[in-house]
Write a protein that holds these residues in place. Structure first.
Motif, PDB file in Angstrom:
ATOM      1  N   LEU A 111       3.530  -9.347  -5.055  1.00  0.00           N
ATOM      2  CA  LEU A 111       3.196 -10.613  -4.397  1.00  0.00           C
ATOM      3  C   LEU A 111       3.595 -10.573  -2.918  1.00  0.00           C
ATOM      4  O   LEU A 111       2.812 -10.928  -2.027  1.00  0.00           O
ATOM      5  CB  LEU A 111       3.932 -11.752  -5.108  1.00  0.00           C
ATOM      6  CG  LEU A 111       3.462 -13.157  -4.806  1.00  0.00           C
ATOM      7  CD1 LEU A 111       2.075 -13.391  -5.371  1.00  0.00           C
ATOM      8  CD2 LEU A 111       4.427 -14.183  -5.391  1.00  0.00           C
ATOM      9  N   LEU A 112       4.801 -10.098  -2.664  1.00  0.00           N
ATOM     10  CA  LEU A 112       5.299 -10.019  -1.286  1.00  0.00           C
ATOM     11  C   LEU A 112       4.434  -9.075  -0.447  1.00  0.00           C
ATOM     12  O   LEU A 112       4.030  -9.418   0.676  1.00  0.00           O
ATOM     13  CB  LEU A 112       6.746  -9.512  -1.312  1.00  0.00           C
ATOM     14  CG  LEU A 112       7.338  -9.131   0.037  1.00  0.00           C
ATOM     15  CD1 LEU A 112       7.780 -10.379   0.785  1.00  0.00           C
ATOM     16  CD2 LEU A 112       8.533  -8.195  -0.119  1.00  0.00           C
ATOM     17  N   ALA A 113       4.140  -7.909  -1.001  1.00  0.00           N
ATOM     18  CA  ALA A 113       3.390  -6.896  -0.247  1.00  0.00           C
ATOM     19  C   ALA A 113       2.002  -7.421   0.115  1.00  0.00           C
ATOM     20  O   ALA A 113       1.548  -7.284   1.259  1.00  0.00           O
ATOM     21  CB  ALA A 113       3.299  -5.610  -1.064  1.00  0.00           C
ATOM     22  N   VAL A 114       1.342  -8.015  -0.864  1.00  0.00           N
ATOM     23  CA  VAL A 114      -0.017  -8.507  -0.610  1.00  0.00           C
ATOM     24  C   VAL A 114       0.023  -9.700   0.341  1.00  0.00           C
ATOM     25  O   VAL A 114      -0.827  -9.832   1.220  1.00  0.00           O
ATOM     26  CB  VAL A 114      -0.713  -8.867  -1.940  1.00  0.00           C
ATOM     27  CG1 VAL A 114      -2.040  -9.553  -1.676  1.00  0.00           C
ATOM     28  CG2 VAL A 114      -0.932  -7.614  -2.776  1.00  0.00           C
TER      29      VAL A 114
ATOM     30  N   SER B 123      -2.033  -4.908   9.753  1.00  0.00           N
ATOM     31  CA  SER B 123      -2.383  -5.296   8.375  1.00  0.00           C
ATOM     32  C   SER B 123      -2.913  -4.103   7.586  1.00  0.00           C
ATOM     33  O   SER B 123      -2.674  -3.999   6.384  1.00  0.00           O
ATOM     34  CB  SER B 123      -3.408  -6.431   8.385  1.00  0.00           C
ATOM     35  OG  SER B 123      -4.673  -5.956   8.781  1.00  0.00           O
ATOM     36  N   TRP B 124      -3.615  -3.178   8.262  1.00  0.00           N
ATOM     37  CA  TRP B 124      -4.042  -1.964   7.544  1.00  0.00           C
ATOM     38  C   TRP B 124      -2.816  -1.201   7.058  1.00  0.00           C
ATOM     39  O   TRP B 124      -2.764  -0.757   5.909  1.00  0.00           O
ATOM     40  CB  TRP B 124      -4.835  -1.029   8.459  1.00  0.00           C
ATOM     41  CG  TRP B 124      -6.104  -1.552   9.004  1.00  0.00           C
ATOM     42  CD1 TRP B 124      -6.801  -2.663   8.601  1.00  0.00           C
ATOM     43  CD2 TRP B 124      -6.850  -0.995  10.107  1.00  0.00           C
ATOM     44  NE1 TRP B 124      -7.911  -2.824   9.377  1.00  0.00           N
ATOM     45  CE2 TRP B 124      -7.980  -1.817  10.303  1.00  0.00           C
ATOM     46  CE3 TRP B 124      -6.669   0.113  10.934  1.00  0.00           C
ATOM     47  CZ2 TRP B 124      -8.915  -1.555  11.289  1.00  0.00           C
ATOM     48  CZ3 TRP B 124      -7.607   0.373  11.922  1.00  0.00           C
ATOM     49  CH2 TRP B 124      -8.723  -0.456  12.096  1.00  0.00           C
ATOM     50  N   LEU B 125      -1.850  -1.057   7.975  1.00  0.00           N
ATOM     51  CA  LEU B 125      -0.656  -0.289   7.618  1.00  0.00           C
ATOM     52  C   LEU B 125       0.133  -0.999   6.518  1.00  0.00           C
ATOM     53  O   LEU B 125       0.640  -0.360   5.590  1.00  0.00           O
ATOM     54  CB  LEU B 125       0.224  -0.075   8.849  1.00  0.00           C
ATOM     55  CG  LEU B 125      -0.410   0.747   9.984  1.00  0.00           C
ATOM     56  CD1 LEU B 125       0.527   0.834  11.176  1.00  0.00           C
ATOM     57  CD2 LEU B 125      -0.770   2.150   9.510  1.00  0.00           C
ATOM     58  N   LEU B 126       0.209  -2.340   6.630  1.00  0.00           N
ATOM     59  CA  LEU B 126       0.915  -3.097   5.582  1.00  0.00           C
ATOM     60  C   LEU B 126       0.193  -2.949   4.246  1.00  0.00           C
ATOM     61  O   LEU B 126       0.826  -2.798   3.193  1.00  0.00           O
ATOM     62  CB  LEU B 126       1.006  -4.577   5.979  1.00  0.00           C
ATOM     63  CG  LEU B 126       2.029  -4.914   7.065  1.00  0.00           C
ATOM     64  CD1 LEU B 126       1.780  -6.298   7.625  1.00  0.00           C
ATOM     65  CD2 LEU B 126       3.443  -4.807   6.508  1.00  0.00           C
ATOM     66  N   GLY B 127      -1.139  -3.016   4.302  1.00  0.00           N
ATOM     67  CA  GLY B 127      -1.924  -2.828   3.070  1.00  0.00           C
ATOM     68  C   GLY B 127      -1.693  -1.451   2.484  1.00  0.00           C
ATOM     69  O   GLY B 127      -1.543  -1.297   1.263  1.00  0.00           O
ATOM     70  N   PHE B 128      -1.620  -0.459   3.355  1.00  0.00           N
ATOM     71  CA  PHE B 128      -1.385   0.903   2.883  1.00  0.00           C
ATOM     72  C   PHE B 128      -0.012   1.017   2.218  1.00  0.00           C
ATOM     73  O   PHE B 128       0.125   1.610   1.140  1.00  0.00           O
ATOM     74  CB  PHE B 128      -1.482   1.870   4.077  1.00  0.00           C
ATOM     75  CG  PHE B 128      -1.235   3.294   3.717  1.00  0.00           C
ATOM     76  CD1 PHE B 128      -2.179   4.015   2.999  1.00  0.00           C
ATOM     77  CD2 PHE B 128      -0.059   3.928   4.075  1.00  0.00           C
ATOM     78  CE1 PHE B 128      -1.945   5.328   2.647  1.00  0.00           C
ATOM     79  CE2 PHE B 128       0.179   5.242   3.732  1.00  0.00           C
ATOM     80  CZ  PHE B 128      -0.760   5.945   3.016  1.00  0.00           C
ATOM     81  N   LEU B 129       0.990   0.417   2.852  1.00  0.00           N
ATOM     82  CA  LEU B 129       2.334   0.450   2.255  1.00  0.00           C
ATOM     83  C   LEU B 129       2.357  -0.305   0.930  1.00  0.00           C
ATOM     84  O   LEU B 129       3.045   0.096  -0.014  1.00  0.00           O
ATOM     85  CB  LEU B 129       3.358  -0.169   3.207  1.00  0.00           C
ATOM     86  CG  LEU B 129       3.854   0.712   4.338  1.00  0.00           C
ATOM     87  CD1 LEU B 129       4.984   0.027   5.077  1.00  0.00           C
ATOM     88  CD2 LEU B 129       4.336   2.055   3.819  1.00  0.00           C
ATOM     89  N   ALA B 130       1.605  -1.401   0.878  1.00  0.00           N
ATOM     90  CA  ALA B 130       1.535  -2.156  -0.384  1.00  0.00           C
ATOM     91  C   ALA B 130       0.946  -1.275  -1.473  1.00  0.00           C
ATOM     92  O   ALA B 130       1.447  -1.241  -2.603  1.00  0.00           O
ATOM     93  CB  ALA B 130       0.690  -3.411  -0.190  1.00  0.00           C
ATOM     94  N   ILE B 131      -0.109  -0.536  -1.129  1.00  0.00           N
ATOM     95  CA  ILE B 131      -0.738   0.335  -2.126  1.00  0.00           C
ATOM     96  C   ILE B 131       0.243   1.415  -2.583  1.00  0.00           C
ATOM     97  O   ILE B 131       0.392   1.660  -3.789  1.00  0.00           O
ATOM     98  CB  ILE B 131      -2.020   0.983  -1.553  1.00  0.00           C
ATOM     99  CG1 ILE B 131      -3.103  -0.082  -1.384  1.00  0.00           C
ATOM    100  CG2 ILE B 131      -2.526   2.103  -2.467  1.00  0.00           C
ATOM    101  CD1 ILE B 131      -4.321   0.381  -0.620  1.00  0.00           C
ATOM    102  N   THR B 132       0.952   2.038  -1.636  1.00  0.00           N
ATOM    103  CA  THR B 132       1.874   3.108  -2.036  1.00  0.00           C
ATOM    104  C   THR B 132       2.991   2.561  -2.931  1.00  0.00           C
ATOM    105  O   THR B 132       3.330   3.175  -3.941  1.00  0.00           O
ATOM    106  CB  THR B 132       2.518   3.792  -0.804  1.00  0.00           C
ATOM    107  OG1 THR B 132       3.215   2.817  -0.051  1.00  0.00           O
ATOM    108  CG2 THR B 132       1.487   4.471   0.058  1.00  0.00           C
TER     109      THR B 132
ATOM    110  N   LEU C  66       8.705  -3.585   3.991  1.00  0.00           N
ATOM    111  CA  LEU C  66       7.949  -3.017   2.862  1.00  0.00           C
ATOM    112  C   LEU C  66       8.351  -1.575   2.617  1.00  0.00           C
ATOM    113  O   LEU C  66       8.467  -1.140   1.465  1.00  0.00           O
ATOM    114  CB  LEU C  66       6.447  -3.084   3.140  1.00  0.00           C
ATOM    115  CG  LEU C  66       5.724  -4.372   2.789  1.00  0.00           C
ATOM    116  CD1 LEU C  66       4.227  -4.148   2.783  1.00  0.00           C
ATOM    117  CD2 LEU C  66       6.153  -4.910   1.446  1.00  0.00           C
ATOM    118  N   ALA C  67       8.569  -0.826   3.709  1.00  0.00           N
ATOM    119  CA  ALA C  67       8.974   0.578   3.548  1.00  0.00           C
ATOM    120  C   ALA C  67      10.342   0.659   2.874  1.00  0.00           C
ATOM    121  O   ALA C  67      10.587   1.550   2.056  1.00  0.00           O
ATOM    122  CB  ALA C  67       9.002   1.277   4.906  1.00  0.00           C
TER     123      ALA C  67
END
Lengths: 596, 261
Positions: A26-29, A269-278, A484-485
């Motif tokens: 939830l937080l990541a998204v 936001s791309w990078l945050l989305g990428f971190l969320a996916i990982t 997130l990291a």
């Protein structure tokens, strides 16, 4: 209907059992979608604020500016008012270039426009506090007054003369602070300037008393506001050089202060989305065995593959969509402050538009699907009996890595072997670290850019709002990325520790100390982080080069090296706690549980 | 028995699980001495505390009360780090579930404790090779555990337990997951170890395993209910006695491997 109820029940039960994981998704998204929605909303909000200011101040469709003054200029400007496309006008009026100082000794270039005490039909600045100009008093543009920290009743000194500030107002006829001058003396370039209004007589007196540079301007209202550019082209051929600023041009100019904000937020936001996916992929992989067994149970009682996919995906999708909604709300609440860093515009910021909502939702769904598709497909495809007896992931034998690790001290031996057990997770950890370093490189680079303050002669008595805004946004995005990291690193370490708990317990029975196990678990995260951190620097520099100006300064090499080292030290520190907790779990209990 | 010859010694050993009314004494005021070279079998019904006793003696669990001594050194008060060092130097474990590292070959599994003890890769490899040969698995050295039978896995586990020349080997139901043929293979190894003077403490349900021991302790409800000398030394309760011979299988092996220095 029964299937829906079943899916909902199973999803709710699973959410109750895995609250921390649900919170993480939830937080990541939420942060990824909020950042993306903000980035994509900026233009629309800026335009909307300009439109509302324009409507409230009877903003002109075209402002004609001449670098000179005198009868010929006045006549040339006045002739524009007679053009058939024009339905109303204001001016010509004089613009005086001066210096303004406050009681706090803050000095700034200022352009003073001489206006009638009773505003006309076009360009009627909206007084937001105090009153409109009167003899001997001045009205300051709101963005300028805010930057100066001046309010109604204060006194300011303009070109050596003291004036009481009788009002604060906004206008759509000029660009936002600090680009109010629009053209400089003689039609040349202008400095960062604020805007003040006086009566025509006071402006004339001010200009003549100190022989200050003066230009002229005329505000025009057209029959067809959309034809402002056509008007500009039609009336360009004149003996006297006149600059035309259409309302569309001014609206676009409002975005100059946000020029770097959009890429910071969207790329962020791309990078945050990428971190969320990982992060979520690591969680999903950690639960793959459990999910496969769950799928086996459902198959055993007659569930079709579609229902199984629904059960496994719904939880993540529901959380992702909840995060998306939360992110959009956060974007809605924060966008006014971010899209309008000066106080030069008024009005309400609209919420994210349909395209923004759709894009943010696609991002949220992508995070959920990309991170869970593989374990879901695996669970669906595994035969029922096999699924019911699903065992933990069996790592591959990697002889050369095992042989290499045998040459290393115990913590590195354990760390390298743990890394080799899950190469995919090692790649995710490396990517996560690289993403963090990319953000740090961007932050350091933005902070390394030379800039002029908005005060007199570039003084930082009035800070560069654009630079400050960019730095604040970059810092916020970096903080979110680092947060997130951090969560990812802790998740990776804990998941690795849990998956390898039996092997680590065996290692302890064989004489490995808790410290060695703990260091080994940390090393398992640090080993992939090292190439990730090193790669993050060129990746960050490369990414920035796509958006930076040609003459942009680079961050000092020492600070980039410091960022890499700090990232690695932070990773080591972050892995220490979960690694230590995992290493101290009772050996006998773990082995008994594994044997059961 | 001469106290100084006891490799393992426990005094008033207690281990409780749970709290309040549900509190259970898994090991209840146990005294024990295991002399060097003795093979001790501990038998008893499931849940009687055998495995817990083994874990306490090997330093894998901490007692709630009492003392545990290993080679004349009290170990129940040691830090986790010191306990790990003690295990590395003095103890080998064999488990019912083998607990081999699945992604490592048989040889790599056997090498692991030697590497953890700080031996060079060459020494570890040499030692592992010799031990695998002794347990009859030289031709399976490069096999992963998943490609070995249960008996072969347990023989790898035994080789692993011996790689650092431990003072005592603790075996927890070592034949519990094996068929008859594999059990006999493992028993032969234990008999060789016993003959070589290796101190062994074996927790088992299997009377065939117990029959290879010098001494048999029966446990019930966390307590010793019988302590029998099996090599014609009589029966008694409490502290046992007995010594093993120092020659044979491992003695010869030690000379061959030459790692003691």
């Amino acid at each position: 209907m029964g299937s829906v109820v079943l899916v909902v029940r199973l999803v709710l039960a699973d959410l109750r059992r895995h609250k921390a994981q649900a919170a993480m998704l939830l937080l990541a998204v939420t942060v990824a979608t909020a950042t993306m929605a903000l980035g994509l909303s900026l233009r629309g909000v800026s335009d909307a604020l300009y439109e509302q200011t324009r409507a409230a101040t009877a903003g002109p469709d075209v402002v004609a500016l001449s670098g000179d003054t005198g009868p010929a200029v006045t006549a040339a400007l006045a002739s524009l008012a007679d053009a058939p496309e024009v339905i109303a006008h204001h001016g010509p009026y004089r613009i005086v270039y001066a210096t303004l100082s406050t009681r706090d000794s803050i000095s700034s270039p200022v352009v003073v426009q001489g206006f009638a005490e009773t505003p006309g039909a076009v360009n009627r600045p909206l007084v937001t506090s105090g009153r409109w100009v009167r003899s001997g008093g001045t009205v300051l543009e709101r963005g300028f007054a805010t930057a100066l920290g001046v309010g109604v009743g204060d006194h300011v000194t303009i070109a050596g003369r003291s004036y009481p500030v009788v009002g604060i107002a906004v206008t759509a006829a000029t660009s936002i602070y600090p680009w109010a001058a629009q053209v400089g003396p003689g039609g040349g370039p202008s400095d960062y300037s604020g805007l003040a209004w006086m009566t025509r007589a006071d402006a004339r007196t001010l200009a003549s008393s100190k022989d200050l540079p003066v230009t002229s301007a005329l505000d025009l209202k057209l029959r067809d506001p959309a034809a402002a550019d056509a008007f500009r082209h039609a009336h360009r051929a004149s003996d006297i050089r006149i600059n035309f600023h259409s309302w569309q041009f001014t609206a676009v100019q409002d975005m100059v202060i946000l020029g770097d904000s959009q890429p910071i937020l969207v790329v962020g936001s791309w990078l945050l989305g990428f971190l969320a996916i990982t992060g979520v992929a690591a969680l999903a992989a950690g639960r793959a065995v459990e999910q496969t067994r769950r799928a086996g149970l459902l198959k055993a009682v007659g569930a079709a593959p579609g229902l199984i996919a629904a059960v496994l995906l719904t939880e993540y999708l529901a959380l992702a969509l909840a995060g998306d909604a939360l992110g959009l709300v956060i974007a809605r609440l924060t966008v006014p402050a971010i899209a309008s860093p000066t106080a030069s515009r008024i009005g309400d910021a609209p919420g994210p538009g349909g395209a923004t909502v759709a894009t943010a939702t696609v991002l949220a769904v992508a995070v959920a699907v990309l991170s869970t598709l593989r374990p879901t497909l695996r669970a669906m495809r595994t035969a029922t009996v096999t699924a019911l007896s699903a065992t933990a992931h069996q790592p591959r034998h990697r002889p050369w890595l095992t042989a290499l690790s045998a040459l290393l001290p115990t913590p590195l031996l354990l760390g390298l072997r743990l890394t080799a057990r899950r190469p995919g997770r090692a790649v995710l950890q490396a990517c996560s670290t690289a993403t963090t370093v990319i953000a740090l490189v961007a932050l350091l680079t933005i902070n390394a850019q030379p800039e002029r303050g908005y005060g007199l002669d570039g003084s930082f008595a009035l800070p560069n709002l654009r630079g400050e805004h960019d730095r604040r946004l970059m810092l916020a995005v970096t903080v979110l990325l680092v947060a997130l990291a951090v969560v990812n690193t802790i998740t990776f370490t804990w998941t690795t520790a849990m998956e390898a708990r039996a092997n680590m317990a065996v290692a302890r029975t064989l004489g490995a100390t808790p410290g060695q196990i703990s260091a080994g678990l940390s090393a398992a995260q640090l080993l992939p982080s090292l190439p990730g951190a090193v790669l993050g620097v060129p990746l960050g520099v490369g990414l920035l080069s796509l958006f930076a100006a040609r003459n942009a300064a680079e961050a000092p090499s020492a600070s980039l090296l410091g960022a890499v080292l700090a990232t690695l030290v932070a990773t080591a520190a972050l892995t220490a706690l979960p690694a230590r907790l995992a290493a101290r779990r009772p050996v006998a209990r773990i082995l008994s549980a594994e044997a059961a | 028995m001469n106290v100084s010859s006891a490799v393992v010694r426990a005094r008033g050993l207690v281990r409780t699980h749970g709290r309040g009314p549900g509190r259970v004494r898994a090991v209840d005021e146990v005294d024990l001495e295991v002399p060097q070279g003795q093979t001790l079998a501990v038998m008893g019904p499931s849940g009687c505390g055998k495995s817990t006793l083994l874990h306490l003696l090997g330093g894998l669990e901490r007692p709630t009360g009492g003392e545990v001594w290993m080679d004349g050194r009290r170990i129940d008060t040691l830090s986790e780090r010191a306990l790990a060092r003690m295990r590395r130097r003095s103890v080998g474990f064999v488990f019912q579930a083998f607990h081999l590292v699945e992604e490592l070959t048989a040889a790599e599994n056997v090498e692991l404790p030697a590497l953890l003890a700080g031996r060079s890769r060459r020494q570890a490899r040499r030692r592992a090779s010799l031990l695998l040969e002794r347990v009859g698995l030289a031709d399976r050295a490069r096999h992963l555990p998943s490609r070995l039978s249960g008996g072969q896995r347990q023989r790898v586990a035994v080789a692993r337990a011996l790689v650092n020349d431990p003072l005592v080997v603790f075996a927890d139901e070592p034949t519990g997951n094996l068929d008859t043929a594999a059990t006999l293979d493992v028993l032969r190894i234990f008999e060789d170890l016993r003959a070589a003077g290796q101190t062994l403490v074996i927790v088992t349900h299997d009377e065939r395993v117990a029959a290879t021991a010098d001494r048999l302790i029966s446990m019930r409800d966390g307590m010793f209910v019988d302590d029998t000398r099996l090599a014609g030394t009589g029966t008694g309760t409490g502290t046992g006695t007995g010594t093993g011979t120092g020659t044979g299988w491992l003695g010869g092996l030690g000379g061959l491997i030459g790692l003691e220095g």
